[in-house]
Write a protein that holds these residues in place. Structure first.
Motif, short mmCIF file in Angstrom:
data_model
loop_
_atom_site.label_atom_id
_atom_site.label_comp_id
_atom_site.label_asym_id
_atom_site.label_seq_id
_atom_site.Cartn_x
_atom_site.Cartn_y
_atom_site.Cartn_z
N GLU A 159 -8.89 24.23 -26.32
CA GLU A 159 -9.59 24.59 -25.08
C GLU A 159 -10.45 23.43 -24.58
OE1 GLU A 159 -11.55 28.22 -26.38
OE2 GLU A 159 -10.27 29.37 -25.04
N LYS A 160 -11.13 22.75 -25.50
CA LYS A 160 -11.99 21.63 -25.12
C LYS A 160 -11.17 20.45 -24.61
CE LYS A 160 -15.73 22.87 -28.31
NZ LYS A 160 -16.45 22.49 -29.55
N GLU B 229 -10.01 21.15 -21.06
CA GLU B 229 -11.05 21.05 -20.03
C GLU B 229 -11.13 19.65 -19.42
OE1 GLU B 229 -14.54 22.33 -22.04
OE2 GLU B 229 -13.98 24.46 -22.03
N ARG B 230 -10.69 18.63 -20.17
CA ARG B 230 -10.77 17.26 -19.64
C ARG B 230 -9.40 16.59 -19.61
NH1 ARG B 230 -11.02 13.79 -23.80
NH2 ARG B 230 -11.35 14.63 -25.90
N ARG B 231 -8.35 17.40 -19.49
CA ARG B 231 -6.99 16.84 -19.51
C ARG B 231 -6.75 15.86 -18.35
NH1 ARG B 231 -5.63 22.43 -18.64
NH2 ARG B 231 -4.52 22.48 -20.63
N GLU C 70 -10.12 26.61 -30.35
CA GLU C 70 -11.27 26.12 -29.58
C GLU C 70 -11.13 24.63 -29.26
OE1 GLU C 70 -14.49 27.15 -32.12
OE2 GLU C 70 -14.29 29.31 -31.75
N GLU D 65 -11.51 15.43 -30.52
CA GLU D 65 -12.32 16.57 -30.10
C GLU D 65 -12.77 17.45 -31.26
OE1 GLU D 65 -14.63 18.16 -27.72
OE2 GLU D 65 -13.14 16.94 -26.66
#
Length: 443
Positions: A409-410, A413-415, A406, A365
């Motif tokens: 966080e990204k 969002e797709r864990r 950050e 990421e």
């Protein structure tokens, strides 16, 4: 506020996402196999990855490269004696070289070695010499200021079980790397000294992060309020019979290490083993330049401005992650922030290495390289599944820390889209598998 300013800079590059995808797959989902040039922010370790000072670089220019009797070695001796209180030292190329020297002398087949918590190479050296590493961490409450402490009663119970004569050494690691970099109190070191005397064991302090530990003592142990970090450092090490030191941590250098020993007979054995494995006893596998860098770095490490900015930067990263709702081990330690991988990725079962999954996704990421300290690194042990974000000394700035937060966080969002990993190849010595093993996603 940072207690330094930049004099030399290095450009860094964030590869595009397609490159990162290909890189992590080619690396077998093991970030140890990534090339440095493909990493944007490197939090793999603080070992030898920091930025040296102008004083260290200046000292390197006077390096005495003599095979025997080097003046640079004498300056390192003086620095260790002044800062750490050990007159007799055996230099080594790095901390694990120092471990090989000392534990190769102390540990034999059938021995047991208690430690507040063994780290990977310490555990491997004990096993390699025929011993059994035994973790004896104290049971702590969440608000305990010294969560890295040793439990002396667990050591006494071990001695009753296996026989004190089978425990040649008692080790305390400061700070306790495997327990989220948590500090150890001076009182706990006194208690460890007492139990070592009771069972007639050599008391060893793994002193790699002794200055960071001393700072926590200054801030949290009432007896030492108002004491200097330098004075506390000498006090905490004064209880040890021997120390193992990686110069790549709190000697602020890029390579190097040493063993410090008080007993003359043990020192002679260690010195001869050092000659066999590391080099002659006044260079130990290091150039004179490296000896000079360590000599200066040790003195810098116990100055208040340096150590305060060092530890507070770690806390700064921890605060940014908490603001991003990332579950971390709190309070933060002195060299790294530890993320609770099982809480961050609750859908990944322990046997599918949630920490290693998170490590791979951080790279994918945001080009961030971290390290797993859970089931992958310590197989079969009842430990929390942690991901360590290790900050190199005097290297990164606020913008880098914000990028790390950050990136989390990204990933978060797709864990729910992420799957676990399985090992497809590993080396024969399980204790060291995380350095080179290869994995692939579970089908």
């Amino acid at each position: 506020m940072r207690a330094y300013r930049a004099k030399v800079v290095e450009p860094i590059h964030l590869p595009d996402r397609d490159e990162r995808e290909a890189n992590i797959e080619e690396a077998g989902y093991n970030v140890f196999n990534l090339d440095s040039e493909d990493v944007f922010i490197d939090l793999l370790t603080d070992s030898g990855t920091g930025t040296m000072s102008d004083e260290q670089w200046a000292a390197m220019m006077r390096g005495d490269e003599a095979y025997a009797g080097s003046d640079s070695f004498k300056r390192l001796q003086e620095s260790v004696a002044d800062v750490m209180g050990f007159e007799n030292i055996v230099p080594a190329h790095q901390g694990r070289g120092a471990e090989n020297v000392l534990y190769g002398v102390l540990v034999s087949e059938g021995d047991y070695v208690p430690n507040n918590t063994h780290f990977d190479t310490t555990r491997a050296h004990v096993v390699n010499n025929g011993g059994q590493p035994v973790d004896c961490p104290v049971d702590v409450a969440p608000d305990d200021p010294f969560q890295g402490n040793l439990d002396p009663e667990k050591v006494r119970e071990l001695a009753d079980e296996v026989g004190a004569e089978n425990i040649p050494a008692l080790v305390v690691t400061i700070t306790n790397n495997s327990m989220a970099g948590q500090p150890v109190s001076v009182q706990n070191l006194r208690d460890a000294r007492e139990v070592a005397d009771e069972i007639d064991a050599t008391f060893v302090i793994d002193a790699c992060r002794f200055a960071e530990n001393a700072y926590f003592v200054q801030q949290r142990e009432a007896e030492f309020e108002g004491s200097s970090v330098a004075a506390i450092a000498r006090e905490e090490l004064s209880y040890a019979d021997a120390i193992v030191m990686s110069g790549k941590k709190d000697a602020l250098s890029n390579i190097g290490g040493f063993v410090g020993v008080r007993d003359d007979e043990l020192f002679e054995h260690a010195k001869q083993r050092g000659i066999l494995y590391e080099g002659f006893s006044t260079y130990g596998g290091l150039s004179g330049r490296d000896l000079e860098a360590m000599a200066v770095g040790l003195r810098e490490a116990v100055t208040q401005p340096y150590i305060e900015s060092r530890v507070e930067q770690v806390a700064e990263l921890g605060d940014l992650l908490l603001d991003a709702d990332v579950p971390i081990y709190a309070p933060t330690g002195g060299h790294a922030v530890y993320v609770k991988a099982e809480e961050f990725l609750p859908n990944i079962p322990r046997e599918q290495f949630p920490g290693q999954v998170l490590v791979g996704e951080l790279y994918r990421e945001g080009g961030v390289r971290a390290v797993e300290l859970g089931e992958f690194a310590f197989p079969g042990e009842d430990r929390p599944q942690l991901v360590r974000l290790c900050l190199p000394r005097r290297t990164y700035f606020r913008e880098h820390l914000e990028h790390i937060a950050e990136t989390f966080e990204k990933v978060g969002e797709r864990r729910d889209e992420l799957s676990g990993l399985e090992i497809v190849w590993e080396p024969p010595m399980e204790e060291l598998r995380h350095f080179s093993a290869k994995l692939e996603p579970v089908e």
